[in-house]
Design a protein around this motif. Structure first.
Motif, PDB file in Angstrom:
ATOM      1  N   UNK A 198       0.880  -1.172   0.000  1.00  8.31           N
ATOM      2  CA  UNK A 198       0.000   0.000   0.000  1.00  8.31           C
ATOM      3  C   UNK A 198       0.911   1.213   0.000  1.00  8.31           C
ATOM      4  N   UNK A 199       1.432   1.594  -1.162  1.00  9.17           N
ATOM      5  CA  UNK A 199       2.484   2.615  -1.214  1.00  9.17           C
ATOM      6  C   UNK A 199       2.002   3.924  -0.595  1.00  9.17           C
ATOM      7  N   UNK A 200       2.851   4.498   0.217  1.00 11.03           N
ATOM      8  CA  UNK A 200       2.494   5.758   0.860  1.00 11.03           C
ATOM      9  C   UNK A 200       1.342   5.602   1.828  1.00 11.03           C
ATOM     10  N   UNK A 201       1.005   4.366   2.207  1.00 12.18           N
ATOM     11  CA  UNK A 201      -0.096   4.154   3.131  1.00 12.18           C
ATOM     12  C   UNK A 201      -1.447   4.388   2.476  1.00 12.18           C
ATOM     13  N   UNK A 202      -1.464   4.435   1.140  1.00  8.47           N
ATOM     14  CA  UNK A 202      -2.717   4.708   0.445  1.00  8.47           C
ATOM     15  C   UNK A 202      -3.402   3.413   0.026  1.00  8.47           C
ATOM     16  N   UNK A 203      -4.712   3.391   0.090  1.00 10.14           N
ATOM     17  CA  UNK A 203      -5.470   2.246  -0.393  1.00 10.14           C
ATOM     18  C   UNK A 203      -6.815   2.764  -0.869  1.00 10.14           C
ATOM     19  N   UNK A 204      -7.257   2.254  -2.024  1.00 11.44           N
ATOM     20  CA  UNK A 204      -8.505   2.757  -2.594  1.00 11.44           C
ATOM     21  C   UNK A 204      -9.685   1.987  -2.013  1.00 11.44           C
ATOM     22  N   UNK A 205     -10.828   2.666  -1.864  1.00 14.07           N
ATOM     23  CA  UNK A 205     -11.994   2.012  -1.258  1.00 14.07           C
ATOM     24  C   UNK A 205     -12.362   0.694  -1.933  1.00 14.07           C
ATOM     25  N   UNK A 206     -12.302   0.614  -3.272  1.00 13.63           N
ATOM     26  CA  UNK A 206     -12.756  -0.630  -3.907  1.00 13.63           C
ATOM     27  C   UNK A 206     -11.755  -1.759  -3.648  1.00 13.63           C
ATOM     28  N   UNK A 207     -10.484  -1.389  -3.437  1.00 14.49           N
ATOM     29  CA  UNK A 207      -9.507  -2.415  -3.059  1.00 14.49           C
ATOM     30  C   UNK A 207      -9.799  -2.912  -1.653  1.00 14.49           C
ATOM     31  N   UNK A 208     -10.148  -1.953  -0.813  1.00 15.96           N
ATOM     32  CA  UNK A 208     -10.437  -2.278   0.574  1.00 15.96           C
ATOM     33  C   UNK A 208     -11.624  -3.230   0.685  1.00 15.96           C
ATOM     34  N   UNK A 209     -12.624  -3.026  -0.183  1.00 11.26           N
ATOM     35  CA  UNK A 209     -13.798  -3.892  -0.169  1.00 11.26           C
ATOM     36  C   UNK A 209     -13.416  -5.326  -0.500  1.00 11.26           C
ATOM     37  N   UNK A 210     -12.584  -5.498  -1.536  1.00  9.47           N
ATOM     38  CA  UNK A 210     -12.205  -6.851  -1.931  1.00  9.47           C
ATOM     39  C   UNK A 210     -11.314  -7.486  -0.855  1.00  9.47           C
ATOM     40  N   UNK A 244      -2.293  17.506   2.644  1.00  3.65           N
ATOM     41  CA  UNK A 244      -3.403  17.717   3.565  1.00  3.65           C
ATOM     42  C   UNK A 244      -3.012  18.497   4.824  1.00  3.65           C
ATOM     43  N   UNK A 245      -1.805  18.286   5.299  1.00  5.30           N
ATOM     44  CA  UNK A 245      -1.482  18.782   6.636  1.00  5.30           C
ATOM     45  C   UNK A 245      -1.211  20.283   6.621  1.00  5.30           C
ATOM     46  N   UNK A 246      -1.627  20.969   7.690  1.00  3.69           N
ATOM     47  CA  UNK A 246      -1.431  22.423   7.776  1.00  3.69           C
ATOM     48  C   UNK A 246       0.044  22.806   7.821  1.00  3.69           C
ATOM     49  N   UNK A 247       0.881  21.888   8.315  1.00  5.17           N
ATOM     50  CA  UNK A 247       2.278  22.251   8.530  1.00  5.17           C
ATOM     51  C   UNK A 247       3.194  21.849   7.387  1.00  5.17           C
ATOM     52  N   UNK A 248       2.738  20.952   6.551  1.00  2.00           N
ATOM     53  CA  UNK A 248       3.622  20.346   5.558  1.00  2.00           C
ATOM     54  C   UNK A 248       4.273  21.373   4.636  1.00  2.00           C
ATOM     55  N   UNK A 249       5.571  21.140   4.314  1.00  2.00           N
ATOM     56  CA  UNK A 249       6.263  22.051   3.409  1.00  2.00           C
ATOM     57  C   UNK A 249       6.634  21.375   2.089  1.00  2.00           C
ATOM     58  N   UNK A 250       6.500  20.046   2.003  1.00  2.00           N
ATOM     59  CA  UNK A 250       6.700  19.340   0.736  1.00  2.00           C
ATOM     60  C   UNK A 250       5.653  18.238   0.666  1.00  2.00           C
ATOM     61  N   UNK A 251       5.477  17.694  -0.530  1.00  2.00           N
ATOM     62  CA  UNK A 251       4.489  16.632  -0.704  1.00  2.00           C
ATOM     63  C   UNK A 251       5.137  15.284  -0.355  1.00  2.00           C
ATOM     64  N   UNK A 252       5.137  14.974   0.916  1.00  2.00           N
ATOM     65  CA  UNK A 252       5.843  13.770   1.377  1.00  2.00           C
ATOM     66  C   UNK A 252       5.175  12.498   0.861  1.00  2.00           C
ATOM     67  N   UNK A 253       3.865  12.486   0.709  1.00  2.00           N
ATOM     68  CA  UNK A 253       3.177  11.268   0.279  1.00  2.00           C
ATOM     69  C   UNK A 253       3.575  10.898  -1.145  1.00  2.00           C
ATOM     70  N   UNK A 254       3.560  11.896  -2.035  1.00  2.00           N
ATOM     71  CA  UNK A 254       3.921  11.612  -3.419  1.00  2.00           C
ATOM     72  C   UNK A 254       5.374  11.130  -3.506  1.00  2.00           C
ATOM     73  N   UNK A 255       6.239  11.761  -2.725  1.00  2.00           N
ATOM     74  CA  UNK A 255       7.637  11.311  -2.715  1.00  2.00           C
ATOM     75  C   UNK A 255       7.729   9.868  -2.228  1.00  2.00           C
TER      76      UNK A 255
END
Ligand SMILES: Cc1cc2nc3c(=O)[nH]c(=O)nc-3n(C[C@H](O)[C@H](O)[C@H](O)COP(=O)(O)OP(=O)(O)OC[C@H]3O[C@@H](n4cnc5c(N)ncnc54)[C@H](O)[C@@H]3O)c2cc1C
Ligand code: SF4
Lengths: 127, 868
Positions: free
Chosen positions: B580-592, B655-666
């Motif tokens: 689950x790269x970057x801790x991401x998972x799509x809802x339809x994957x989660x269902x299966x 998403x985060x108020x403090x973030x200064x770079x896009x850590x998830x995409x990286x």
């Protein structure tokens, strides 16, 4: 005396790996060695209590013989806690500091391309 | 049984008075030392529990489960051993050789052992007996405190205000416990600073800052003089010696312990001046048939307050029972604070430099809340004591050197980052394996006297390293040093089949362009390998050629996890953990995912690596499970391999108020790049979107923290048994350079590291350390930068999902059977039980078990039907 039971074709086995087999009441681990001979021992790992010996890695170790030069014998290492046994005698080679618990050995041979395994273990080895 | 193995104790009755920690130790050690003896042992304890781990009593607040603190219960299964709980010994009749319990039960003995421990002292002051006032010693104490704080909070309708009397280690532990219950905590300490029995003033002051950071209020130099009831009866106010008063809805006393010696005293045994049953070095009391161990015993006029001397006394008594000559002695164990958030404080030896000519060297940093002090002899050579607050890394390394040459400039040792400069040789009596209490000397002896030459032999001979295994690297160092001393050439041989190290083998395989294990072992090894060299060669071949792991002969090299691409669990079933790269998972994957777990009765857990896992999958089901997961776009998460596990990340600038770079995409980008890369050990990354470091990147092999200008790259960190912080390699680099440097660093590590060596020790032990690595990686001083990047790129280009490839290959699918002669049959010995609405593997003690995991799960809500 135990009976030899047909388990599978030799070609069903990968060289230097094991498979589980169900023989009467016994779960047995059957291995095909590099020279295409077969060995069989109990499937139960006495240290972890799980039926996983067939999924261990096959290898060799050099042992001294009473009456001759050293030779290589086939070994198996349990995938669970990595104890090592002699596949020919079932004797423990490395117990990882725990008490020695040998494996029961089942007679096994290849006949006409089929793998035959005894349905009962041989007499236990001296630990 | 042969006559020679008869035990001295055969036929004897032994009774142990008191059922605490040392009683347990004695029973355990007697059973181990004399497995065939025909004695009988009766342990009588007045608490209504089996002996439990009092040292970790405060952990009760975390799980509120008395059972979790119980010490090994198997000891009470031994048929020669009887445990009586909830009944106290009222009298010891030494003439008749009989103990009598409060309930009237009588047990006669040939030998009696007192192990009654201590009770917690309550100061003599008005109101200490009011409801709401407690001591901090037993399971009953912590249960009552929890209940009181909960109910009192409800009754008062506001936060409960707590007062802890006593600012020693236990008082601070109790204060932290009160806070964990939601109460406010004020600590009242009579002396001028906290932990005054163990620390010096400077250390005590630093500790005050640290616990104040946790929200505690600290009052030193005052005593509590009286406790007054609130309007409704229970305690409400504490009055202090300076005339002030504190609100006190709950009071915990932690002002010292007194030995429980009443039974001994009344039976006429000799009692020490300051209490405690007098014993000599054999732990015998004034009556040779009666022995005393633990905190109730007075040895050289002193009673112990720590568990280590108590355990040693138990071992001495067992040895003596069996005819041995072992004697008890005390060493300075040092003291370490625990259980107070992440606050660390520890000390040993002459902390106040009271000895003649003793010199003090200290380092104080109130900003980072660190205090370190060494006390040395007047020639600055011998270590006499040490105080460590805030950062106690040096404590473990230095404590064993007490009274010995320090071997380095004390100022250099305690300077920031100075610890690394000292490579300290462990003295013989330093404990290396704390699980089995094995000293460095014993390990050395195993080599010099018992001829051990391998780590396996050392383990078998000394038992060190056989419990948690975290000391094995230290054992290996000792073993090699000893072998070297005795002239044995220490080989860095991988195993009996290959005489060279992993790095050397990597070089050979790469230079000679060998492609299979058979070629490698024929040219450079012996026999057909083993469970060490086979997977190592497989990993090298895979990093060099990027080939699928199960292709051809390579298949027989993988241990079962890599072989079936799943991680084996304790009962022989497997875990299924998709990436689950970057801790991401799509809802339809989660269902299966959920449907698969439902259909196969699997246990679902969010793993420590920021992704979901299913546990309990059977070998034969793995392909069908994965086919369904691959269909919705999941791929192998390599949770089984010595390779990249996952990249932990926060939501960063997205998403985060403090973030200064896009850590998830990286993180996603990096995970897609390095997935499946085989390495000497598992690899973990972390990417945080700002300096707040929510992804804990500095605890990883590769840590990346966003800055306003780009990224800071840290290397060589890890969690686990020996946590290490990653160190800064470069600052403020852009995306492109970040990837470049990580490529070079990883490939270098893969080439050079030993088998199972993580990046932290590799960085630490590499010649020239971090600075040299920086030259190689950032400045490309060896001119191999491009070559290393190309090697990674080749891996990226060849990457294929292992599961996808396997599912398309009927040959490979053949191996996913439990029984070759009975396809479709599951292992009949598998057994599960319900647990919180899911399943877990059954244990010996489970009365009702289920062969089908779905039945176990459903039984969580229904009544059990199918039993085994
Ligand atoms: C909160 C806390 C934290 C601690 N932390 C540490 C630490 O970090 N490190 C460390 O080394 N030590 C620590 N200790 C101290 C450690 O727990 C003790 O040193 C250890 O428990 C002593 O063992 P023992 O067997 O002598 O006594 P205990 O474990 O107290 O056992 C004595 C038992 O005997 C029972 N008993 C007494 N009289 C009778 C009788 N007449 N009949 C029947 N039963 C009787 C008692 O009720 C008790 O159950 C801590 C203690 C506490 C309370
Ligand atoms: S590390 Fe920074 S950006 Fe990431 S979640 Fe924490 S505060 Fe936000």
């Amino acid at each position: 005396m135990s009976d030899l039971v047909d388990v599978c074709a030799l070609t069903d086995l990968e060289p230097e790996r094991g498979v589980g087999a169900l023989l009467g009441g016994h779960q047995v681990a059957v291995f095909r060695l590099a020279d295409d001979t077969v060995r069989a021992v109990q499937q139960l790992d006495p240290y972890s209590g799980a039926n996983v010996i067939a999924r261990g890695l096959v290898g060799t170790t050099r042992v001294a013989q009473d009456d001759g030069p050293e030779r290589d014998v086939a070994t198996v290492t349990t995938p669970m806690l990595k104890q090592v046994w002699n596949l020919e005698t079932g004797a423990v080679i490395d117990s990882g500091g725990k008490p020695k618990k040998p494996l029961a050995v089942f007679r096994a041979e290849v006949r006409d391309g089929r793998v035959l395994v005894a349905d009962a273990p041989e007499a236990p080895v001296e630990a | 049984m042969s006559p020679t193995s008869r035990s001295l104790l055969d036929g004897e009755n032994i009774v142990v008075i008191g059922g605490g920690m040392t009683a347990h130790r004695l029973a355990e050690s007697l059973q181990q030392q004399d497995p065939d003896g025909t004695w009988s042992l009766t342990v009588i304890g007045d608490e209504p529990f089996e002996p439990y781990d009092r040292v970790h009593l405060s952990e009760w607040f975390a799980h509120r489960d008395a059972g979790a603190l119980a010490m090994d219960l198997e000891v009470w299964q031994d048929p020669r051993t009887t445990l009586i709980t909830g009944d106290s010994v009222a009298a010891l009749d030494r003439k008749a050789g009989v103990v009598t319990t409060r309930s009237g039960h009588q047990v006669s003995y040939d030998r009696a052992v007192l192990a009654t421990g201590s009770w917690a002292w309550t100061p003599r002051a008005e109101g200490t007996d009011l409801p709401g006032a407690f001591t901090y010693r037993t399971m009953a104490d912590v249960e009552r405190i929890e209940e009181w704080v909960r109910l009192r909070g409800k009754a008062l309708g506001r936060q409960v205000r707590g007062v802890v009397v006593g600012g020693g280690v236990l008082g601070l532990e109790a204060a932290a416990a009160l806070q964990s219950l939601g109460a406010a905590a004020t600590v009242v300490e009579f002396t001028d600073y906290l932990m005054s029995a163990q620390l010096d003033q400077g250390g005590g002051e630093m500790l005050r800052l640290l616990v104040e950071d946790l929200g505690m209020t600290i009052r030193t130099g005052v005593g509590a003089t009286r406790f007054l009831p609130a309007g409704d009866g229970p305690v409400g106010t504490a009055e202090l010696s300076d005339g002030s008063s504190l609100p006190a809805d709950v009071v915990v006393f932690s002002v010292g312990i007194r030995p429980r010696d009443r039974v001994a005293r009344e039976s006429g045994l000799a009692i020490g001046e300051r209490g405690g049953v007098v014993v000599g070095r054999s732990c015998q009391t004034s009556d040779p048939a009666v022995w005393a161990i633990g905190e109730c015993a007075s040895f050289d006029g002193v009673t112990a307050g720590l568990i280590a001397p108590g355990n040693d006394m138990a071992d001495v008594v067992v040895d003596r029972f069996l005819g041995g000559e072992r004697v008890h002695s005390r060493v300075d164990e040092g003291t370490k604070l625990k259980g107070v958030g992440s606050v660390d404080a520890a000390s040993f030896g002459d902390v106040n430099a009271l000895g003649a000519g003793a010199l003090e060297v200290s380092f104080v940093d109130p900003i980072h809340r660190q205090y370190r002090k060494l006390v040395v002899s007047d020639d600055a050579k011998t270590l006499l004591g040490g105080v460590f607050v805030g950062d106690i890394e040096l404590y473990a390394a230095l404590r064993p050197l007490l009274g010995r040459p320090l071997g380095a400039d004390p100022a250099a040792v305690i300077a920031p980052d100075g610890g690394g400069a000292v490579d300290l040789e462990l003295p013989d009596d330093a404990v290396v394996c704390s699980c089995q209490n094995v000293t460095a000397g014993t390990v050395r002896g195993a080599v010099t006297e018992h001829g051990c030459t391998t780590i396996g032999q050392v383990k078998e001979c000394t038992k060190a390293g056989t419990v948690c295994g975290s000391c094995v690297p230290a054992l290996t160092k000792l073993l090699n040093a000893e072998l070297e001393k005795s002239g044995v050439e220490v080989s860095d041989a991988l195993c009996e089949h290959f005489a060279m190290s992993r790095a050397e083998l990597f070089r050979i395989i790469s230079e000679e362009d060998l492609g299979t294990f058979s070629e490698v072992v024929a040219a450079h090894g012996t026999g057909r390998g083993c469970a060490i060299c086979r997977p190592t060669v497989a990993s090298i071949l895979s990093s060099l050629t990027g080939r699928h792991l199960l292709e051809g002969e390579a298949s027989a090299l993988q241990d079962t996890n890599d072989h079936v691409m799943a991680n084996m669990q304790r009962n022989g079933t497997y875990s299924v953990i998709p990436r689950m790269p970057g801790g991401e998972v799509r809802p339809e994957q989660l269902l299966e995912f959920a449907q698969v777990a439902q259909d196969y009765g699997l246990y679902v857990h969010i793993t420590g690596a920021q992704r979901l896992g299913m546990f309990g999958a059977q070998l034969g089901d793995l392909p069908d499970i994965w086919r369904r997961l691959v269909a919705v776009g999941f791929e192998s998460g390599h949770a089984y391999g010595k390779s990249l596990r996952n990249i932990k990340t926060c939501v960063g600038q997205m998403w985060c108020r403090f973030g200064v770079q896009d850590s998830t995409t990286m993180a996603v980008k990096l995970e897609m790049r390095y997935r499946g890369l085989r390495s000497p050990h598992k690899l973990k990354f972390g990417v945080s979107g700002c300096a707040r470091e929510c992804a804990e990147a500095r605890g990883k092999d590769v840590g990346i923290i966003a800055t306003h200008k780009g990224w800071n790259l840290y290397i060589g960190g890890n969690g686990g048994a020996n946590p290490v912080h990653a160190q800064l390699l470069v600052e403020d680099v852009d995306d492109e350079h970040l990837v470049k440097y990580i490529d070079r660093y990883l490939m270098l590590y893969i080439r050079e590291a030993d088998r199972l060596q993580r990046t932290a020790p590799w960085v630490a032990e590499r010649e020239g350390g971090l600075d040299e690595l920086r030259r190689v990686i950032v400045e490309d001083s060896l001119g191999i930068g491009e070559e290393l990047e190309a090697a990674v790129q080749e891996h990226v280009d060849c990457y294929e999902d292992e599961w996808k490839v396997t599912l398309e290959d009927p040959e490979q699918l053949k191996k996913f059977v439990t029984f070759i002669n009975a396809p479709g049959v599951a292992d009949p010995d598998l057994a599960f039980v319900p647990e919180r609405g899911q399943i877990r593997p059954a244990g010996e003690a489970d009365p009702i078990t289920y062969h089908d995991p779905r039945a176990a799960r459903d039984a969580a809500t229904a009544t059990p039907q199918e039993t085994r």
